[in-house]
Design a protein around this motif. Sequence first.
Motif, short mmCIF file in Angstrom:
data_model
loop_
_atom_site.label_atom_id
_atom_site.label_comp_id
_atom_site.label_asym_id
_atom_site.label_seq_id
_atom_site.Cartn_x
_atom_site.Cartn_y
_atom_site.Cartn_z
N GLY A 83 -7.41 -1.96 -6.20
CA GLY A 83 -5.92 -2.06 -6.30
C GLY A 83 -5.17 -1.25 -5.83
N LYS A 84 -5.87 -0.32 -4.57
CA LYS A 84 -4.98 0.48 -3.83
C LYS A 84 -4.07 -0.31 -2.91
CE LYS A 84 -8.00 4.33 -4.87
NZ LYS A 84 -8.84 5.36 -4.21
N LEU A 85 -4.68 -1.49 -2.50
CA LEU A 85 -3.88 -2.17 -1.63
C LEU A 85 -3.68 -3.73 -1.91
CD1 LEU A 85 -5.79 -3.86 0.91
CD2 LEU A 85 -6.30 -1.49 1.25
N LYS A 86 -2.86 -4.45 -1.72
CA LYS A 86 -2.82 -5.88 -2.08
C LYS A 86 -2.30 -6.62 -1.08
CE LYS A 86 -1.58 -5.04 -7.07
NZ LYS A 86 -1.48 -3.84 -7.31
N ILE A 108 0.78 -1.18 -0.04
CA ILE A 108 0.04 0.03 -0.02
C ILE A 108 0.95 1.34 -0.03
CG2 ILE A 108 -0.16 -0.08 2.49
CD1 ILE A 108 -3.01 0.88 2.38
N THR A 109 0.40 2.31 -0.35
CA THR A 109 1.36 3.67 -0.45
C THR A 109 1.08 4.29 0.85
OG1 THR A 109 -0.50 4.92 -1.39
CG2 THR A 109 0.77 4.12 -3.00
N PRO A 158 -11.24 -1.18 3.42
CA PRO A 158 -10.22 -2.15 3.09
C PRO A 158 -10.84 -3.05 1.87
CG PRO A 158 -10.62 -2.19 5.40
CD PRO A 158 -11.66 -1.20 4.85
N MET A 159 -12.02 -3.18 1.92
CA MET A 159 -12.62 -4.08 0.81
C MET A 159 -12.41 -3.27 -0.75
SD MET A 159 -12.91 -6.85 1.92
CE MET A 159 -13.71 -7.79 0.53
N THR A 160 -12.77 -2.15 -0.54
CA THR A 160 -12.86 -1.14 -1.47
C THR A 160 -11.23 -0.84 -2.02
OG1 THR A 160 -14.80 -0.01 -0.93
CG2 THR A 160 -13.26 1.35 -2.46
#
Length: 94
Positions: A75-78, A53-54, A68-70
Amino acid sequence: MSLPDIAARINRALENRPFEGSLKFDCGEAGVLVLADGQAALEDRAADCTIAITEENLIKLLTGKLNPMTGVMTGKLKVSGNPAVAMRFAKLIG
C-alpha cells in the motif's frame, strides 16, 4: 531530494531513452511529477497512469530501495489507469 531534483534526474534519463505515454506521480501535498511529451514536469495534468505515492517513497522507488511490486502489495503506492505505462517507466529507470 526534492520533486524538482527528481524531475531533473528523470529528464537526464529521458535524453537517452524515449518514454511513450504519460505518467503522473501524485505525491499529495508535496505536489505532482508528470512524465509526458518526452519530459518530466511539475505541472499537474491528466495522464494515462497515475501513481499515488509519498515523496519519500518516490525517492525510495527511484533509488531502488522500494520494489514497485512490494510497494503496491504494502500500500505504499497505488496505481490507477493504464499499468503498462508504469511498467515502461520501470524499464526506463531500471
